[in-house]
Motif scaffolding. Sequence first.
Motif, mmCIF file in Angstrom:
data_model
loop_
_atom_site.group_PDB
_atom_site.id
_atom_site.type_symbol
_atom_site.label_atom_id
_atom_site.label_comp_id
_atom_site.label_asym_id
_atom_site.label_seq_id
_atom_site.Cartn_x
_atom_site.Cartn_y
_atom_site.Cartn_z
ATOM 1 N N UNK A 305 0.657 -1.096 0.139
ATOM 2 C CA UNK A 305 0.025 -0.085 -0.008
ATOM 3 C C UNK A 305 0.877 1.058 -0.026
ATOM 4 N N UNK A 306 1.927 1.173 0.720
ATOM 5 C CA UNK A 306 2.867 2.447 0.768
ATOM 6 C C UNK A 306 3.524 2.469 -0.503
ATOM 7 N N UNK A 307 3.967 1.466 -1.038
ATOM 8 C CA UNK A 307 4.538 1.575 -2.456
ATOM 9 C C UNK A 307 3.648 2.131 -3.298
ATOM 10 N N UNK A 308 2.400 1.713 -3.567
ATOM 11 C CA UNK A 308 1.325 2.622 -4.522
ATOM 12 C C UNK A 308 1.268 3.751 -4.095
ATOM 13 N N UNK A 309 1.045 4.105 -2.743
ATOM 14 C CA UNK A 309 0.883 5.453 -2.564
ATOM 15 C C UNK A 309 2.015 6.479 -3.068
ATOM 16 N N UNK A 310 3.178 6.102 -2.767
ATOM 17 C CA UNK A 310 4.404 6.944 -3.145
ATOM 18 C C UNK A 310 4.432 6.768 -4.544
ATOM 19 N N UNK A 311 4.529 5.908 -5.067
ATOM 20 C CA UNK A 311 4.754 5.764 -6.480
ATOM 21 C C UNK A 311 3.803 6.443 -7.482
ATOM 22 N N UNK A 312 2.497 6.379 -6.850
ATOM 23 C CA UNK A 312 1.387 7.024 -7.639
ATOM 24 C C UNK A 312 1.669 8.607 -7.552
ATOM 25 N N UNK A 313 1.796 8.898 -6.267
ATOM 26 C CA UNK A 313 1.901 10.603 -6.188
ATOM 27 C C UNK A 313 3.161 11.119 -6.795
ATOM 28 N N UNK A 314 4.290 10.365 -7.020
ATOM 29 C CA UNK A 314 5.394 10.800 -7.583
ATOM 30 C C UNK A 314 5.009 10.989 -9.000
ATOM 31 N N UNK A 315 4.204 10.343 -9.685
ATOM 32 C CA UNK A 315 3.869 10.681 -10.986
ATOM 33 C C UNK A 315 3.128 11.885 -11.280
ATOM 34 N N UNK A 316 2.694 12.469 -10.229
ATOM 35 C CA UNK A 316 2.019 13.536 -10.518
ATOM 36 C C UNK A 316 2.925 14.925 -10.013
ATOM 37 N N UNK A 317 4.048 14.496 -9.635
ATOM 38 C CA UNK A 317 4.875 15.946 -9.054
ATOM 39 C C UNK A 317 5.787 16.153 -10.360
#
Length: 317
Positions: A305-317
């Motif tokens: 869950x933490x991996x998906x949270x971080x990886x998804x958010x980073x694609x929007x930065x």
Amino acid sequence: MEYYGTIGPACADSDTLQNMVEAGMTGIRMNLSHGSLAEHADWLELIHRAGIPELLIDLQGPELRIGRLTEPVFLKADGPLLLGAQGIPCPAALVEEAAPGQELLLDDGRLLARVDAVSGGTLHCTVLRGGLLESRKSIAAPGLEIHSPTLTAEDLQNLDMAVSCGVTGVMLPFVRGAEDLQTLRQALNQVGGEKIRIFAKIENMAGVRALPELLPLADHIVIARGDLGNAMPLWELPACQKRLAAACRQAGVPFMVVTQLLDSMCARAVPTRAEVCDIYNAVLDGASSLMLTGETAAGRCPVEAMQYLVRTARTAL
């Protein structure tokens, strides 16, 4: 960008916490509605050993919750439910203020009951939407004003330990106005916590209306969609989130988005498409932090869950 998890039985071991840090987690939340700092010395040791730099404590504050149960209770739809002196423990203030016809949302709205009568310090209710009710789950009474102090006695005890425990931020639930944040800041200053950040949780309509007066006093605004979604028709929540985010951006105040970001991952190793889109859009809206709650505290896949949270958010930065 800050990424938070919530500590709980699912991740309270060194290896799991370390894997969550390696996935990008920058901080962790401890929900003190389920136990005090003194009761969680073991968790504190794990957190510090893992080198997690940010530790947020989520106070009880004026939030309404059921009391502690010896075991979970299954509430059957159309069945009876007693809350108060003769049944499941709940705040006395709720029993005093609720009247027949009042709807009660339990556990972030997963369960729903209606008050039919009030007698002997007990709310006699009918279950409208059933399910499993566990200890210390939230209660929301839409439209009902409950008069509660900003900080409970337990909150003050936890704040007294905050500095020595390495707490870097305090989350105050159900903020209703400037006075709540001023009361918390004063309490922190009295225990040497001047540097501890205040995270103001917007969870009801009073908080939504008071946002302009909260912005100068909060270090961080928290758009807490669980109870906030109980305070209005659920289909109105997205627009409310957008308005709160825009106000924070305009004022230059950081804000967090939390609750059910990856709720399906409490049971599954892969999130839904809607969930990753939700995370992405929250970042595009300017969120400076995102937080997982049950996904890491009690879910089956806290690291994933933490991996998906971080990886998804980073694609929007």
